[in-house]
Design a protein around this motif. Structure first.
Motif, PDB file in Angstrom:
ATOM      1  N   ASP A   1      10.716   3.307   1.077  1.00  9.74           N
ATOM      2  CA  ASP A   1      10.310   4.341   0.126  1.00  9.74           C
ATOM      3  C   ASP A   1       9.531   3.652  -0.985  1.00  9.74           C
ATOM      4  O   ASP A   1       9.817   2.509  -1.353  1.00  9.74           O
ATOM      5  N   ASP A   2       8.540   4.370  -1.530  1.00  5.11           N
ATOM      6  CA  ASP A   2       7.737   3.778  -2.604  1.00  5.11           C
ATOM      7  C   ASP A   2       8.368   3.990  -3.972  1.00  5.11           C
ATOM      8  O   ASP A   2       8.106   3.236  -4.897  1.00  5.11           O
TER       9      ASP A   2
ATOM     10  N   PRO B   1       6.915   9.485  -0.526  1.00  4.28           N
ATOM     11  CA  PRO B   1       5.876   8.448  -0.516  1.00  4.28           C
ATOM     12  C   PRO B   1       6.438   7.134   0.029  1.00  4.28           C
ATOM     13  O   PRO B   1       7.559   6.746  -0.297  1.00  4.28           O
ATOM     14  N   LEU B   2       5.654   6.475   0.857  1.00  5.07           N
ATOM     15  CA  LEU B   2       6.085   5.227   1.484  1.00  5.07           C
ATOM     16  C   LEU B   2       5.325   4.049   0.895  1.00  5.07           C
ATOM     17  O   LEU B   2       4.200   4.192   0.411  1.00  5.07           O
ATOM     18  N   ALA B   3       5.936   2.882   0.986  1.00  4.56           N
ATOM     19  CA  ALA B   3       5.284   1.633   0.604  1.00  4.56           C
ATOM     20  C   ALA B   3       5.251   0.733   1.834  1.00  4.56           C
ATOM     21  O   ALA B   3       6.284   0.506   2.464  1.00  4.56           O
TER      22      ALA B   3
ATOM     23  N   LYS C   1       0.855  -1.186   0.000  1.00  5.97           N
ATOM     24  CA  LYS C   1       0.000   0.000   0.000  1.00  5.97           C
ATOM     25  C   LYS C   1       0.890   1.236   0.000  1.00  5.97           C
ATOM     26  O   LYS C   1       1.850   1.323   0.767  1.00  5.97           O
ATOM     27  N   ARG C   2       0.568   2.176  -0.869  1.00  5.13           N
ATOM     28  CA  ARG C   2       1.292   3.455  -0.915  1.00  5.13           C
ATOM     29  C   ARG C   2       0.667   4.411   0.093  1.00  5.13           C
ATOM     30  O   ARG C   2      -0.559   4.533   0.158  1.00  5.13           O
TER      31      ARG C   2
ATOM     32  N   CYS D   1       4.659   0.161  -5.277  1.00  6.65           N
ATOM     33  CA  CYS D   1       3.380  -0.451  -4.885  1.00  6.65           C
ATOM     34  C   CYS D   1       2.595  -0.936  -6.097  1.00  6.65           C
ATOM     35  O   CYS D   1       1.666  -1.719  -5.951  1.00  6.65           O
ATOM     36  N   GLU D   2       2.966  -0.466  -7.275  1.00  7.37           N
ATOM     37  CA  GLU D   2       2.282  -0.921  -8.484  1.00  7.37           C
ATOM     38  C   GLU D   2       2.978  -2.143  -9.087  1.00  7.37           C
ATOM     39  O   GLU D   2       2.566  -2.650 -10.129  1.00  7.37           O
ATOM     40  N   GLY D   3       4.042  -2.597  -8.433  1.00  7.03           N
ATOM     41  CA  GLY D   3       4.760  -3.768  -8.920  1.00  7.03           C
ATOM     42  C   GLY D   3       4.261  -5.055  -8.274  1.00  7.03           C
ATOM     43  O   GLY D   3       3.435  -5.030  -7.368  1.00  7.03           O
TER      44      GLY D   3
END
Ligand code: FES
Length: 109
Positions: free
Chosen positions: A46-47, A32-34, A23-24, A57-59
């Motif tokens: 870090d995201d 932005p964090l992941a 989750k971002r 987070c999209e990976g």
């Protein structure tokens, strides 16, 4: 570092991140964090990929390894270590505290 120099920031609830997912989260004053849930353990990095401007987070996430959606570089979210090129710079990781269903990070000032 003294304990007084540490700041704790709440990131999300444990229920916000399903097993094997990410989750971002955007918090004031931080990149932005992941947040990753690896078999019930939570990890925060870090995201943004260290190779380019991709949201990790999209990976895809599998067994604690996140694959960047842009060029398929990969990191171990538990340590931030690079697992696959073209990434070469480790991912920043954060100290995580999980209490009463809340995921928080501990930051140095
Ligand atoms: S931007 Fe992530 S591997 Fe290139």
């Amino acid at each position: 570092m003294n304990a007084a120099d540490r700041v704790i920031k709440i990131v999300c609830e444990t229920g916000d991140v399903a097993h094997g997912c990410a989750k971002r989260v955007e918090l004031e004053g931080l990149p932005p964090l992941a947040v990753f849930n690896v078999d019930g353990e939570f990890y925060v990095t870090d995201d943004t990929c260290t190779h380019g401007d991709a949201s990790l987070c999209e990976g895809e996430v599998e067994d604690g390894i996140v694959e960047c959606p842009f060029h398929q570089g990969a990191f171990d979210v538990r340590s931030g270590k690079v697992v696959s090129a073209p990434c070469s710079i480790p991912l920043k990781t954060y100290d995580v505290i999980v209490t009463n269903g809340t995921v928080a990070v501990e930051l140095g000032e």
